[in-house]
Design a protein around this motif. Structure first.
Motif, short mmCIF file in Angstrom:
data_model
loop_
_atom_site.label_atom_id
_atom_site.label_comp_id
_atom_site.label_asym_id
_atom_site.label_seq_id
_atom_site.Cartn_x
_atom_site.Cartn_y
_atom_site.Cartn_z
N GLY A 19 0.79 -1.21 0.00
CA GLY A 19 0.00 0.00 0.00
C GLY A 19 0.82 1.26 0.00
N CYS A 20 2.05 1.22 0.53
CA CYS A 20 2.89 2.41 0.55
C CYS A 20 3.53 2.65 -0.81
CB CYS A 20 3.99 2.27 1.60
SG CYS A 20 3.38 1.97 3.26
N GLU A 21 4.06 1.60 -1.43
CA GLU A 21 4.77 1.75 -2.69
C GLU A 21 3.86 2.23 -3.80
OE1 GLU A 21 6.73 -1.88 -3.57
OE2 GLU A 21 8.14 -1.73 -1.90
N GLY A 22 2.58 1.86 -3.75
CA GLY A 22 1.67 2.26 -4.81
C GLY A 22 1.62 3.76 -4.98
N CYS A 23 1.59 4.51 -3.88
CA CYS A 23 1.52 5.97 -3.95
C CYS A 23 2.89 6.63 -3.81
CB CYS A 23 0.61 6.51 -2.84
SG CYS A 23 -1.14 6.08 -3.04
N HIS A 24 3.71 6.14 -2.89
CA HIS A 24 4.97 6.82 -2.55
C HIS A 24 6.15 6.34 -3.37
CE1 HIS A 24 3.20 8.84 0.97
NE2 HIS A 24 2.54 7.73 1.17
N GLY A 25 5.95 5.33 -4.21
CA GLY A 25 7.04 4.83 -5.03
C GLY A 25 7.85 3.76 -4.33
N ALA A 26 8.50 2.91 -5.11
CA ALA A 26 9.27 1.81 -4.54
C ALA A 26 10.40 2.31 -3.66
CB ALA A 26 9.82 0.93 -5.67
N ASP A 27 10.95 3.49 -3.98
CA ASP A 27 12.05 4.04 -3.19
C ASP A 27 11.58 5.05 -2.16
OD1 ASP A 27 11.27 5.99 -4.93
OD2 ASP A 27 13.29 6.50 -5.63
N GLY A 28 10.27 5.25 -2.07
CA GLY A 28 9.74 6.19 -1.09
C GLY A 28 10.00 7.64 -1.42
N SER A 29 10.22 7.95 -2.70
CA SER A 29 10.57 9.33 -3.08
C SER A 29 9.36 10.22 -3.25
CB SER A 29 11.40 9.32 -4.37
OG SER A 29 10.65 8.72 -5.43
N GLY A 30 8.17 9.65 -3.37
CA GLY A 30 6.97 10.46 -3.51
C GLY A 30 6.85 11.07 -4.89
N SER A 31 5.98 12.07 -5.02
CA SER A 31 5.76 12.75 -6.30
C SER A 31 5.23 14.15 -6.01
CB SER A 31 4.76 11.95 -7.15
OG SER A 31 3.49 11.91 -6.51
N ALA A 32 4.69 14.80 -7.01
CA ALA A 32 4.25 16.19 -6.85
C ALA A 32 3.22 16.35 -5.75
CB ALA A 32 3.69 16.70 -8.18
N PHE A 33 2.24 15.45 -5.68
CA PHE A 33 1.16 15.56 -4.71
C PHE A 33 1.26 14.54 -3.58
CE2 PHE A 33 -0.55 17.58 -8.50
CZ PHE A 33 -1.18 18.70 -7.99
N VAL A 34 2.30 13.73 -3.60
CA VAL A 34 2.48 12.68 -2.60
C VAL A 34 3.83 12.89 -1.92
CG1 VAL A 34 2.64 10.19 -2.21
CG2 VAL A 34 1.12 11.07 -3.98
N PRO A 35 3.87 12.91 -0.59
CA PRO A 35 5.13 13.22 0.09
C PRO A 35 6.15 12.09 -0.01
CG PRO A 35 3.48 12.55 1.69
CD PRO A 35 2.77 12.67 0.37
N GLY A 36 7.41 12.46 -0.07
CA GLY A 36 8.47 11.48 0.04
C GLY A 36 8.62 11.03 1.49
#
Length: 365
Positions: free
Chosen positions: A172-189
């Protein structure tokens, strides 16, 4: 005399109709089974009533721009896990058993074009009675609802491969925050944040002290040891590179006490204008704005910050600006919400964008 007689007849008729309805209900013969469905006239009447109610009650809602593809980063994983079971997705149809409900949930790819964005927003936020469609778990998070609306508008044309890439195959975390946890424009790293901050955030979501229709659904399913393991995992990851995106000054920052619906990223910013924005933001970060009662951000979010405060370097500009909007409206929970509301209330629209743009382009100190 005639008037009182009419009132008496009306009362008697109403009493008779009520008594008849009660007798029918008491007979146990009312067709309440889902397998029975609705007759065509009843189905038409219920759908007409629902549609008119949504149209009227959503008429005053002003939809923001929903064309930014970055909005789908958070929306698709949530939709895939929470909505697709009933409504289907570009990856697969909904569960066959849902076809046995009354009314059956619509396949959104085939029906979403019949609704305006403001009407979709109203439905996602408030739900529909007697259909199994729930309201958004955090009604105050209008920004999250608009993200879902952005996805719904794209759903008919979204290819399966693109959808699967956004939905992700991880937890559930990787789906939004990325496999490396870096996040994106609207999702925190998440990577590189302190364990204490990550733990406190997950606990706040799980316990309902921080509102998010997306995160509350995830954190509430995790027990305390699982939340601790996740905090340890992402705290140990290396800090990701700066996001280096930018956000425009929110147009209605001074006009409303409600949270802005959604922050807008820069579409084609001038390099010179962006440099000036980041420089102004850096001055606020280092020195604050004494004349407005705004302290320097570095006191809490700098290199020597307390472990309970998040690192802001490299987070998405739209995410940072949105959090300030939520703090200002009193919607954003968390350990330091009252302090941050005090700060956010004293920033104007340009200053919010400047601070967010500065942090988004900054490497960790």
């Amino acid at each position: 005399m005639i008037r009182w007689r009419a009132i008496a007849w009306t009362g008697a008729a109403a009493f008779t109709a009520g008594a008849a309805a009660l007798l029918v209900a008491a007979s146990g013969r009312v067709p309440v089974s889902a397998s029975a469905g609705h007759s065509a006239p009843v189905a038409w009447f219920l759908h007409f009533t629902m549609r008119r109610a949504v149209q009227v009650q959503a008429a005053e809602i002003e939809a923001p721009s929903l064309d930014d593809p970055a909005l789908l980063t958070a929306a698709v994983p949530h939709f895939d896990r929470q909505c697709a079971l009933c409504h289907g997705s570009p990856r697969e149809d909904g569960l066959p058993t849902m076809g046995g409900t009354t009314p059956p949930p619509p396949a959104l790819r085939d029906h979403v074009d019949a609704w305006r964005p403001r009407e979709l927003f109203w439905i996602v936020r408030h739900g529909i009675k007697y259909t199994g469609m729930p309201s958004w778990p955090a009604l105050e998070r209008e920004d999250e609802v608009w993200m879902l609306v952005a996805l719904l508008r794209r759903l008919p044309s979204l290819e399966r491969t693109a959808y699967e890439g956004l939905a992700g195959a991880g937890d559930g975390c990787e789906g939004c925050h990325g496999a490396d946890g870096s996040g994106s424009a609207f999702v925190p790293g998440l990577s590189g944040q302190s364990r204490a901050y990550l733990q406190a955030s997950l606990d706040a979501y799980a316990e309902g002290r921080r509102a998010s229709g997306i995160m509350q659904a995830v954190a509430s399913r995790l027990d305390a040891p699982a939340r601790t393991r996740l905090a340890d995992r992402y705290a140990a990851n290396p800090r990701p590179a700066p996001a280096a995106d930018c956000v425009q000054p929110p147009a209605r920052w001074q006009d409303t006490d409600a949270p802005l619906p959604l922050m807008q990223r820069c579409s084609d910013p001038s390099a010179a204008l962006l440099r000036r924005s980041r420089a102004r933001g850096g001055l606020i970060v280092r020195e604050g704005i004494p004349g407005q009662g705004v302290p320097a951000c570095r006191h809490c979010h700098g290199a020597d910050r307390h472990s309970g405060h998040p690192r802001l370097d490299g987070l998405g500009a739209a995410y940072l600006a949105q959090q300030l909007a939520l703090f200002r409206a009193g919607v954003r929970g968390g350990r330091h919400a009252s302090l941050m509301r005090h700060v956010a209330e004293r920033l104007d629209a340009r200053q919010v964008a400047d601070v967010a743009n500065h942090y988004a382009a900054r490497d960790a100190p």
